[in-house]
Design a protein around this motif. Structure first.
Motif, short mmCIF file in Angstrom:
data_model
loop_
_atom_site.label_atom_id
_atom_site.label_comp_id
_atom_site.label_asym_id
_atom_site.label_seq_id
_atom_site.Cartn_x
_atom_site.Cartn_y
_atom_site.Cartn_z
N THR A 85 12.23 -13.07 -8.12
CA THR A 85 11.86 -11.77 -8.65
C THR A 85 10.74 -11.94 -9.66
OG1 THR A 85 14.12 -10.96 -8.41
CG2 THR A 85 12.69 -9.74 -9.89
N ILE A 86 9.82 -11.00 -9.66
CA ILE A 86 8.77 -10.96 -10.69
C ILE A 86 8.62 -9.52 -11.16
CG2 ILE A 86 6.91 -10.74 -8.98
CD1 ILE A 86 5.19 -12.49 -10.89
N THR A 87 8.61 -9.32 -12.47
CA THR A 87 8.50 -7.97 -13.00
C THR A 87 7.07 -7.44 -12.87
OG1 THR A 87 8.25 -8.94 -15.19
CG2 THR A 87 10.45 -8.18 -14.58
N ALA A 88 6.90 -6.17 -13.18
CA ALA A 88 5.63 -5.49 -12.91
C ALA A 88 4.45 -6.16 -13.59
CB ALA A 88 5.73 -4.03 -13.33
N ALA A 89 4.65 -6.60 -14.82
CA ALA A 89 3.56 -7.24 -15.58
C ALA A 89 3.67 -8.75 -15.56
CB ALA A 89 3.58 -6.73 -17.01
N SER A 90 4.49 -9.27 -14.67
CA SER A 90 4.71 -10.72 -14.55
C SER A 90 5.32 -11.33 -15.80
CB SER A 90 3.41 -11.46 -14.22
OG SER A 90 2.81 -10.95 -13.05
N SER A 91 5.97 -10.50 -16.62
CA SER A 91 6.52 -11.01 -17.87
C SER A 91 7.84 -11.74 -17.69
CB SER A 91 6.69 -9.86 -18.87
OG SER A 91 7.46 -8.83 -18.27
N ASN A 92 8.54 -11.43 -16.63
CA ASN A 92 9.81 -12.11 -16.35
C ASN A 92 9.87 -12.52 -14.90
OD1 ASN A 92 11.59 -11.95 -18.86
ND2 ASN A 92 10.88 -9.85 -18.66
N ILE A 93 10.33 -13.73 -14.67
CA ILE A 93 10.45 -14.29 -13.34
C ILE A 93 11.83 -14.91 -13.18
CG2 ILE A 93 9.64 -16.14 -11.82
CD1 ILE A 93 6.81 -15.57 -12.83
N TYR A 94 12.42 -14.70 -12.03
CA TYR A 94 13.75 -15.25 -11.72
C TYR A 94 13.69 -15.98 -10.40
CZ TYR A 94 18.27 -15.19 -9.43
OH TYR A 94 19.37 -15.56 -8.71
N TYR A 95 14.42 -17.11 -10.33
CA TYR A 95 14.58 -17.84 -9.08
C TYR A 95 16.06 -18.11 -8.82
CZ TYR A 95 9.59 -18.86 -9.60
OH TYR A 95 8.24 -18.75 -9.76
N SER A 96 16.44 -18.10 -7.57
CA SER A 96 17.78 -18.56 -7.24
C SER A 96 17.86 -20.06 -7.44
CB SER A 96 18.11 -18.20 -5.79
OG SER A 96 17.33 -18.96 -4.90
N ASP A 97 19.05 -20.55 -7.66
CA ASP A 97 19.22 -21.98 -7.89
C ASP A 97 18.78 -22.80 -6.69
OD1 ASP A 97 22.32 -21.70 -9.83
OD2 ASP A 97 20.20 -21.58 -10.43
N SER A 98 18.88 -22.22 -5.51
CA SER A 98 18.57 -22.96 -4.30
C SER A 98 17.07 -23.26 -4.14
CB SER A 98 19.08 -22.21 -3.07
OG SER A 98 18.48 -20.93 -3.00
N VAL A 99 16.22 -22.51 -4.85
CA VAL A 99 14.78 -22.71 -4.69
C VAL A 99 14.09 -23.07 -6.00
CG1 VAL A 99 14.78 -21.03 -2.80
CG2 VAL A 99 14.06 -20.31 -5.08
N LYS A 100 14.81 -23.05 -7.09
CA LYS A 100 14.22 -23.31 -8.41
C LYS A 100 13.55 -24.69 -8.43
CE LYS A 100 16.63 -21.50 -11.60
NZ LYS A 100 17.73 -21.23 -12.55
N SER A 144 0.84 -1.18 0.00
CA SER A 144 0.00 0.00 0.00
C SER A 144 0.88 1.24 0.00
CB SER A 144 -0.93 0.01 1.21
OG SER A 144 -0.21 0.02 2.42
N GLY A 145 0.30 2.36 -0.43
CA GLY A 145 1.02 3.63 -0.40
C GLY A 145 1.85 3.94 -1.63
N PHE A 146 1.82 3.07 -2.63
CA PHE A 146 2.51 3.32 -3.89
C PHE A 146 1.80 2.55 -5.00
CE2 PHE A 146 4.84 -0.71 -4.39
CZ PHE A 146 4.75 -1.24 -3.11
N THR A 147 2.17 2.82 -6.24
CA THR A 147 1.51 2.18 -7.38
C THR A 147 2.14 0.81 -7.61
OG1 THR A 147 1.14 4.38 -8.32
CG2 THR A 147 0.78 2.47 -9.75
N PHE A 148 1.56 -0.17 -6.97
CA PHE A 148 2.11 -1.52 -6.94
C PHE A 148 2.36 -2.05 -8.35
CE2 PHE A 148 2.84 -5.63 -5.13
CZ PHE A 148 2.24 -6.55 -5.96
N SER A 149 1.47 -1.81 -9.27
CA SER A 149 1.56 -2.40 -10.61
C SER A 149 2.75 -1.88 -11.42
CB SER A 149 0.26 -2.15 -11.37
OG SER A 149 0.04 -0.76 -11.51
N ARG A 150 3.40 -0.85 -10.94
CA ARG A 150 4.57 -0.30 -11.64
C ARG A 150 5.89 -0.82 -11.09
NH1 ARG A 150 2.85 6.13 -12.27
NH2 ARG A 150 1.00 5.76 -13.55
N TYR A 151 5.81 -1.62 -10.05
CA TYR A 151 7.01 -2.06 -9.36
C TYR A 151 7.29 -3.54 -9.61
CZ TYR A 151 7.52 2.21 -6.63
OH TYR A 151 7.73 3.51 -6.25
N ALA A 152 8.56 -3.86 -9.87
CA ALA A 152 8.98 -5.24 -9.78
C ALA A 152 9.00 -5.63 -8.30
CB ALA A 152 10.36 -5.41 -10.38
N MET A 153 8.78 -6.89 -8.04
CA MET A 153 8.73 -7.37 -6.66
C MET A 153 9.72 -8.51 -6.47
SD MET A 153 6.52 -5.40 -5.26
CE MET A 153 6.38 -6.23 -3.68
N ARG A 154 10.32 -8.52 -5.30
CA ARG A 154 11.31 -9.55 -4.97
C ARG A 154 11.00 -10.14 -3.60
NH1 ARG A 154 16.48 -5.66 -6.36
NH2 ARG A 154 16.84 -6.30 -8.51
#
Length: 116
Positions: free
Chosen positions: A50-65, A25-35
């Motif tokens: 990590t997930i980008t703002a539009a969910s177009s790119n996702i990254y995982y560390s090797d330890s959790v992939k 809350s308190g900011f425009t969530f849809s414009r932010y990448a989230m980690r």
């Protein structure tokens, strides 16, 4: 004001599952990448997913992939971390992070403990 509130942590047995949520809350969530980060006692903070703002790119560390899945619901201003096949080494405080080139916000963290 800006808030990131994590929830869903707890104690789980090895092999179990948990789903973390981070409500923004308190900011425009849809414009932010989230980690999602985590920090175990005596260790440095580690980037988990990590997930980008539009969910177009996702990254995982090797330890959790293959075990963890990050997702987001921009209509609910919430990001999730589904954690399956949990291991004792996944024990840590998990933090939600919202970022752009200009801003970087953190939640207070939620404890995940994997133990029998």
């Amino acid at each position: 004001q800006v808030q990131l509130v994590e929830s869903g942590g707890g104690l789980v047995q090895p092999g179990g599952s948990l789903r973390l949520s981070c409500a923004a809350s308190g900011f425009t969530f849809s414009r932010y990448a989230m980690r999602w980060y985590r920090q175990a006692p005596g260790k440095e903070r580690e980037l988990v997913a990590t997930i980008t703002a539009a969910s177009s790119n996702i990254y995982y560390s090797d330890s959790v992939k293959g075990r963890f899945t990050i997702s987001r619901d921009n209509a609910k201003n919430t990001v999730y971390l589904q954690m399956n096949s949990l291991k004792p080494e996944d024990t840590a405080v998990y933090y939600c992070n919202a970022y752009t080139l200009f801003n970087n916000y953190w939640g207070q963290g939620t404890q995940v403990t994997v133990s029998s």
